[in-house]
Design a protein around this motif. Structure first.
Motif, PDB file in Angstrom:
ATOM      1  N   LEU A  53      37.581 -46.669 130.449  1.00 32.23           N
ATOM      2  CA  LEU A  53      37.156 -45.866 131.593  1.00 32.23           C
ATOM      3  C   LEU A  53      36.683 -46.785 132.709  1.00 32.23           C
ATOM      4  CD1 LEU A  53      36.619 -42.780 132.293  1.00 32.23           C
ATOM      5  CD2 LEU A  53      34.232 -43.273 131.730  1.00 32.23           C
ATOM      6  N   PRO A  54      37.453 -46.921 133.789  1.00 28.95           N
ATOM      7  CA  PRO A  54      37.003 -47.773 134.900  1.00 28.95           C
ATOM      8  C   PRO A  54      35.724 -47.218 135.518  1.00 28.95           C
ATOM      9  CG  PRO A  54      39.319 -47.147 135.137  1.00 28.95           C
ATOM     10  CD  PRO A  54      38.745 -46.283 134.056  1.00 28.95           C
ATOM     11  N   VAL A  55      34.709 -48.059 135.673  1.00 29.39           N
ATOM     12  CA  VAL A  55      33.454 -47.634 136.279  1.00 29.39           C
ATOM     13  C   VAL A  55      33.142 -48.557 137.453  1.00 29.39           C
ATOM     14  CG1 VAL A  55      32.535 -46.656 134.148  1.00 29.39           C
ATOM     15  CG2 VAL A  55      32.059 -49.047 134.713  1.00 29.39           C
ATOM     16  N   ARG A  56      32.304 -48.058 138.364  1.00 33.45           N
ATOM     17  CA  ARG A  56      31.918 -48.833 139.530  1.00 33.45           C
ATOM     18  C   ARG A  56      30.413 -48.669 139.724  1.00 33.45           C
ATOM     19  NH1 ARG A  56      34.377 -52.592 142.517  1.00 33.45           N
ATOM     20  NH2 ARG A  56      36.295 -51.337 142.457  1.00 33.45           N
ATOM     21  N   LEU A  57      29.730 -49.768 140.006  1.00 32.82           N
ATOM     22  CA  LEU A  57      28.308 -49.691 140.297  1.00 32.82           C
ATOM     23  C   LEU A  57      28.112 -49.349 141.769  1.00 32.82           C
ATOM     24  CD1 LEU A  57      25.572 -50.178 138.777  1.00 32.82           C
ATOM     25  CD2 LEU A  57      25.500 -52.380 139.957  1.00 32.82           C
ATOM     26  N   ALA A  58      27.287 -48.340 142.036  1.00 38.38           N
ATOM     27  CA  ALA A  58      26.873 -48.041 143.406  1.00 38.38           C
ATOM     28  C   ALA A  58      25.514 -48.698 143.635  1.00 38.38           C
ATOM     29  CB  ALA A  58      26.772 -46.534 143.621  1.00 38.38           C
ATOM     30  N   VAL A  59      25.416 -49.451 144.711  1.00 35.44           N
ATOM     31  CA  VAL A  59      24.177 -50.152 145.061  1.00 35.44           C
ATOM     32  C   VAL A  59      23.689 -49.588 146.385  1.00 35.44           C
ATOM     33  CG1 VAL A  59      23.119 -52.381 145.560  1.00 35.44           C
ATOM     34  CG2 VAL A  59      24.975 -52.227 143.879  1.00 35.44           C
ATOM     35  N   ASN A  60      22.508 -48.958 146.348  1.00 38.98           N
ATOM     36  CA  ASN A  60      21.963 -48.311 147.535  1.00 38.98           C
ATOM     37  C   ASN A  60      22.977 -47.354 148.158  1.00 38.98           C
ATOM     38  OD1 ASN A  60      19.618 -49.826 147.142  1.00 38.98           O
ATOM     39  ND2 ASN A  60      20.421 -51.507 148.377  1.00 38.98           N
ATOM     40  N   ARG A  61      23.658 -46.601 147.264  1.00 41.25           N
ATOM     41  CA  ARG A  61      24.590 -45.527 147.631  1.00 41.25           C
ATOM     42  C   ARG A  61      25.854 -46.028 148.314  1.00 41.25           C
ATOM     43  NH1 ARG A  61      19.713 -41.567 149.827  1.00 41.25           N
ATOM     44  NH2 ARG A  61      18.401 -41.869 147.987  1.00 41.25           N
ATOM     45  N   VAL A  62      26.231 -47.264 147.991  1.00 36.93           N
ATOM     46  CA  VAL A  62      27.487 -47.842 148.465  1.00 36.93           C
ATOM     47  C   VAL A  62      28.223 -48.394 147.255  1.00 36.93           C
ATOM     48  CG1 VAL A  62      28.541 -49.675 149.849  1.00 36.93           C
ATOM     49  CG2 VAL A  62      26.582 -48.405 150.748  1.00 36.93           C
ATOM     50  N   TYR A  63      29.525 -48.134 147.146  1.00 32.63           N
ATOM     51  CA  TYR A  63      30.306 -48.651 146.032  1.00 32.63           C
ATOM     52  C   TYR A  63      30.401 -50.176 146.144  1.00 32.63           C
ATOM     53  CZ  TYR A  63      31.681 -43.775 145.458  1.00 32.63           C
ATOM     54  OH  TYR A  63      31.676 -42.409 145.278  1.00 32.63           O
ATOM     55  N   ALA A  64      29.888 -50.867 145.145  1.00 28.70           N
ATOM     56  CA  ALA A  64      29.716 -52.311 145.222  1.00 28.70           C
ATOM     57  C   ALA A  64      30.885 -53.069 144.603  1.00 28.70           C
ATOM     58  CB  ALA A  64      28.417 -52.719 144.514  1.00 28.70           C
ATOM     59  N   ALA A  65      31.205 -54.223 145.172  1.00 31.26           N
ATOM     60  CA  ALA A  65      32.154 -55.145 144.567  1.00 31.26           C
ATOM     61  C   ALA A  65      31.486 -55.816 143.365  1.00 31.26           C
ATOM     62  CB  ALA A  65      32.603 -56.194 145.578  1.00 31.26           C
ATOM     63  N   PRO A  66      32.266 -56.245 142.359  1.00 33.53           N
ATOM     64  CA  PRO A  66      31.668 -56.847 141.159  1.00 33.53           C
ATOM     65  C   PRO A  66      30.782 -58.047 141.449  1.00 33.53           C
ATOM     66  CG  PRO A  66      33.990 -56.344 140.789  1.00 33.53           C
ATOM     67  CD  PRO A  66      33.736 -56.117 142.254  1.00 33.53           C
ATOM     68  N   GLU A  67      31.098 -58.794 142.500  1.00 27.50           N
ATOM     69  CA  GLU A  67      30.344 -60.017 142.783  1.00 27.50           C
ATOM     70  C   GLU A  67      29.093 -59.772 143.624  1.00 27.50           C
ATOM     71  OE1 GLU A  67      33.562 -59.613 145.971  1.00 27.50           O
ATOM     72  OE2 GLU A  67      33.394 -59.295 143.795  1.00 27.50           O
ATOM     73  N   MET A  68      28.805 -58.535 144.021  1.00 27.26           N
ATOM     74  CA  MET A  68      27.625 -58.287 144.844  1.00 27.26           C
ATOM     75  C   MET A  68      26.346 -58.666 144.105  1.00 27.26           C
ATOM     76  SD  MET A  68      26.246 -54.774 146.669  1.00 27.26           S
ATOM     77  CE  MET A  68      27.437 -54.823 148.011  1.00 27.26           C
ATOM     78  N   GLN A  69      25.486 -59.432 144.772  1.00 30.15           N
ATOM     79  CA  GLN A  69      24.216 -59.844 144.177  1.00 30.15           C
ATOM     80  C   GLN A  69      23.211 -58.700 144.248  1.00 30.15           C
ATOM     81  OE1 GLN A  69      22.509 -63.305 146.000  1.00 30.15           O
ATOM     82  NE2 GLN A  69      20.727 -63.333 144.654  1.00 30.15           N
ATOM     83  N   LEU A  70      22.400 -58.553 143.199  1.00 33.46           N
ATOM     84  CA  LEU A  70      21.426 -57.481 143.109  1.00 33.46           C
ATOM     85  C   LEU A  70      20.012 -57.990 143.334  1.00 33.46           C
ATOM     86  CD1 LEU A  70      22.821 -55.621 139.959  1.00 33.46           C
ATOM     87  CD2 LEU A  70      23.407 -55.260 142.366  1.00 33.46           C
ATOM     88  N   PHE A  71      19.156 -57.088 143.809  1.00 30.97           N
ATOM     89  CA  PHE A  71      17.751 -57.378 144.018  1.00 30.97           C
ATOM     90  C   PHE A  71      16.914 -56.339 143.276  1.00 30.97           C
ATOM     91  CE2 PHE A  71      19.763 -59.755 147.283  1.00 30.97           C
ATOM     92  CZ  PHE A  71      18.912 -60.792 147.640  1.00 30.97           C
ATOM     93  N   PRO A  72      15.668 -56.649 142.950  1.00 32.29           N
ATOM     94  CA  PRO A  72      14.864 -55.751 142.111  1.00 32.29           C
ATOM     95  C   PRO A  72      14.693 -54.343 142.664  1.00 32.29           C
ATOM     96  CG  PRO A  72      13.837 -57.913 142.196  1.00 32.29           C
ATOM     97  CD  PRO A  72      14.965 -57.933 143.190  1.00 32.29           C
ATOM     98  N   GLN A  73      14.649 -54.172 143.973  1.00 38.23           N
ATOM     99  CA  GLN A  73      14.392 -52.859 144.556  1.00 38.23           C
ATOM    100  C   GLN A  73      15.659 -52.064 144.866  1.00 38.23           C
ATOM    101  OE1 GLN A  73      11.370 -51.566 144.621  1.00 38.23           O
ATOM    102  NE2 GLN A  73      10.716 -53.476 143.665  1.00 38.23           N
ATOM    103  N   ASP A  74      16.817 -52.564 144.473  1.00 40.22           N
ATOM    104  CA  ASP A  74      18.054 -51.825 144.709  1.00 40.22           C
ATOM    105  C   ASP A  74      18.065 -50.504 143.947  1.00 40.22           C
ATOM    106  OD1 ASP A  74      19.317 -53.548 146.465  1.00 40.22           O
ATOM    107  OD2 ASP A  74      20.294 -54.698 144.885  1.00 40.22           O
TER     108      ASP A  74
END
Length: 259
Positions: A53-74
């Protein structure tokens, strides 16, 4: 290396399998979206599901690329394929709502009325063939995404106005689950704008549906994987602002899985 603890919201088949609507995971500082997905798979026991099942992470309500860096408050959410179907790729005259209430096509159509409009097109997507459809959404992101789509349709097709409402919860046979209305000076613009709006809402807004037959058997409708969106580089301050916003307008989660 220092780490961070983040909460990832789950929806539809992911929530059903995990038995919770969110999962708390531990990541290294500077971890990426792909690493977060892998950690959710490990600690929530979803690895075999992710394999098919292909899944995608949304970061701050935007579909994120796999390489997007995350921060604690995201604000993080894991998005399974959207089950509206495949489609084509808030300001004045725009209106969008995600609601548990029954939809009124007349009310949505009235939102786009304009003395400069020579044509109004209204589309209703209704439940068919099954006893009911159960809709679930990432409501905050869904409304934001719908407004973005409608605004782009207004610009592309020269519309006077564009409005959409999507129902969540149970929608019985014959009742509308989504209504889209647009107005334009001419019918060609109105038909083209309405078609793009509904196609993109079904393909891009994080809303899922489960079919329930007359015997009570149910299954999630197979969906369309979402693509990452192009986003500018973000600073730590942007993440903190997003986290503050999320704390103000997101609803509380009743179930959690912790790593």
């Amino acid at each position: 290396m220092s780490g961070m603890n983040v909460e990832v919201r789950l929806f539809a088949t992911l929530k059903e399998r995990a038995g919770a609507d969110s999962v708390r995971i531990s990541l290294a500082e500077g971890a990426t979206a792909a690493e977060a997905v892998a950690e959710v798979a490990r600690c929530a026991g979803l690895g075999d599901l992710f394999d098919r099942l292909p899944v995608r992470l949304a970061v701050n309500r935007v579909y994120a690329a796999p390489e997007m860096q995350l921060f604690p408050q995201d604000e993080l959410a894991l998005i399974p394929p959207i089950s509206g179907g495949s489609g084509t790729g808030g300001g004045s005259g725009l209106y969008a709502l995600v609601s548990e209430e029954a939809l009124s096509p007349e009310t949505v159509t009235a939102k786009v009325s304009s003395p400069d409009a020579g044509a109004i097109v209204t589309f209703q997507g209704v439940t068919r063939e099954v006893s009911r459809l159960d809709y679930e959404s990432y409501a905050e992101m869904a409304r934001q995404k719908m407004l973005t789509i409608l605004g782009e349709c207004v610009d592309r097709h020269g519309l006077e106005g564009a409005a959409a409402e999507h129902r969540v919860g149970s929608v019985p046979l014959g009742e509308p689950g989504v209504v889209v209305a647009v107005s334009a000076p001419h019918r060609e613009q109105a038909f083209a704008g309405a078609r793009e709006a509904i196609d993109r809402i079904k393909a891009e807004a994080p809303i899922w549906k489960r079919e329930v037959d007359r015997e009570g058997r149910s299954e999630w409708v197979e969906g369309t994987p979402v693509a990452a969106e192009r986003t500018p580089a973000r600073a730590q301050g942007d993440r903190e602002a997003a986290g503050a916003r999320a704390g103000l307008d997101r609803t509380g989660s009743s179930g959690r899985v912790s790593s």
